[in-house]
Design an enzyme around this catalytic site. Structure first.
Site, short mmCIF file in Angstrom:
data_model
loop_
_atom_site.label_atom_id
_atom_site.label_comp_id
_atom_site.label_asym_id
_atom_site.label_seq_id
_atom_site.Cartn_x
_atom_site.Cartn_y
_atom_site.Cartn_z
CD GLU A 44 1.41 -6.00 5.55
OE1 GLU A 44 2.19 -6.91 5.99
OE2 GLU A 44 0.63 -6.08 4.54
CD GLU A 89 -2.63 -7.94 2.62
OE1 GLU A 89 -2.21 -6.67 2.26
OE2 GLU A 89 -3.56 -8.14 3.46
CB ALA A 122 -0.97 -0.11 1.16
N GLY A 144 0.56 -4.90 0.77
CA GLY A 144 -0.74 -5.30 -0.06
C GLY A 144 -0.37 -5.92 -1.36
#
Ligand code: DAK
Length: 258
Positions: free
Chosen positions: A132, A112, A64, A109
């Site tokens: 994270e 993911e 992200a 992310g």
């Protein structure tokens, strides 16, 4: 300039996340554009499969967008979480096959995102991780679930608790990726080869394989029950008749998708 490039070649949609200055990190604009592309791809009968990759040789998606994340208030974070989770679920549940062609860092992310795709292949310079915890957060786009499903609880916990990055070869050894190749060119060739093989099969059966496998990981449905229902649905299709007839007549099948 668009943050995502697309190219449709004979029913195969190539989707390239393109923010090389930020290692293709997922900001709100990328997520929104990806959502629109995926919805359009689902509705467009001419698109049969999707290959998702990142621009350049360095990153698939490095996570992200940390700059954007750092300025979120609670309300915005919640809205982002809901939108992101929905998008990743749409990818996972896509009746059209999606291959992640991982050409470098797939972190947070980005990892993911790759895990929400149906098949992952990578170049040997790719690196994987859920770092994270380094930022004081946890994976929020389904990573705690999908990583555990793919590699098992022990290895998933180690990766998520330490934030360690692993090489493409290690990722292959633990089942996070299916194949590792030398470079981007080989990556695209292999992605296309695997996709072409899938697209030569009956599309109804392909969609039901994805649905049945996913059902086994859903708390709302019992996997074997869903598999039986899907099998029955496939058995009534013209493709099933064509596939079995072609086998018996020793010829290649021509599937209509009906
Ligand atoms: N976001 C924004 N910019 C990034 C970025 C990222 N994730 N990763 C790299 N960049 C930028 C760098 O800031 C740098 O920009 P400039 O300084 O040149 O302006 C440029 O990309 C090149 O990066 P580096 O200079 O750092 O390149 P290196 O080769 O030295 O290092 C690296 C590569 C991948 C090891 C390093 O860039 C790195 O550690 N990046 C961060 C990786 C990371 O921690 N990713 C996980 C992010 S957290 C949520 C759901 C999910 C999430 C969040 C919320 N909700 C439910 C709300 C997910 C969170 C994450 O993914």
């Amino acid at each position: 300039m668009s943050t995502i490039k697309t190219q449709n070649t004979s029913g195969l949609l190539w989707v390239t996340i393109s923010r090389p200055e930020a290692l293709n990190a997922l900001n709100a604009e990328v997520l929104q554009t990806l959502r629109e592309i995926i919805q359009e791809a689902y509705q467009n009968n001419a698109i049969k499969g999707i290959i998702l990759t990142g621009e350049g040789d360095k990153a698939f998606v490095a996570g992200a967008d940390i700059k954007e994340l750092s300025s979120l208030n609670a309300e915005q974070a919640f809205a982002l979480a809901q939108k992101g989770q929905l998008l990743f679920k749409q990818l996972e549940d896509s009746p059209k096959p999606i291959i992640a062609a991982i050409n470098g860092f797939a972190l947070g992310g980005g990892c993911e995102l790759a895990m929400a795709c149906h098949i992952r292949i990578a170049t040997e310079n790719a690196k994987f991780g859920q770092p994270e915890v380094n930022l004081g957060i946890i994976p929020g786009y389904g990573g705690t679930q999908r990583l555990t499903q793919l590699v098992g609880r022990g290895k998933a916990l180690e990766l998520m608790l330490t934030g360690d990055l692993i090489s493409a070869q290690e990722a292959k050894a633990i089942g996070l990726v299916n194949h590792v190749v030398a470079n981007r060119e080989e990556l695209m060739t292999l992605a296309q080869t695997i996709m072409s093989k899938i697209l030569s099969k009956g599309p109804v059966a392909v969609a039901h394989v994805i649905k049945s496998v996913n059902a086994g990981f859903s708390f709302e449905q019992e996997g074997y029950q869903a598999e039986a229902t899907s099998f029955a649905a496939c058995a009534t299709t013209e493709d099933f008749k064509e596939g079995t007839a072609a086998f018996l007549e020793k010829r290649k099948p021509t599937f209509s998708g009906k």
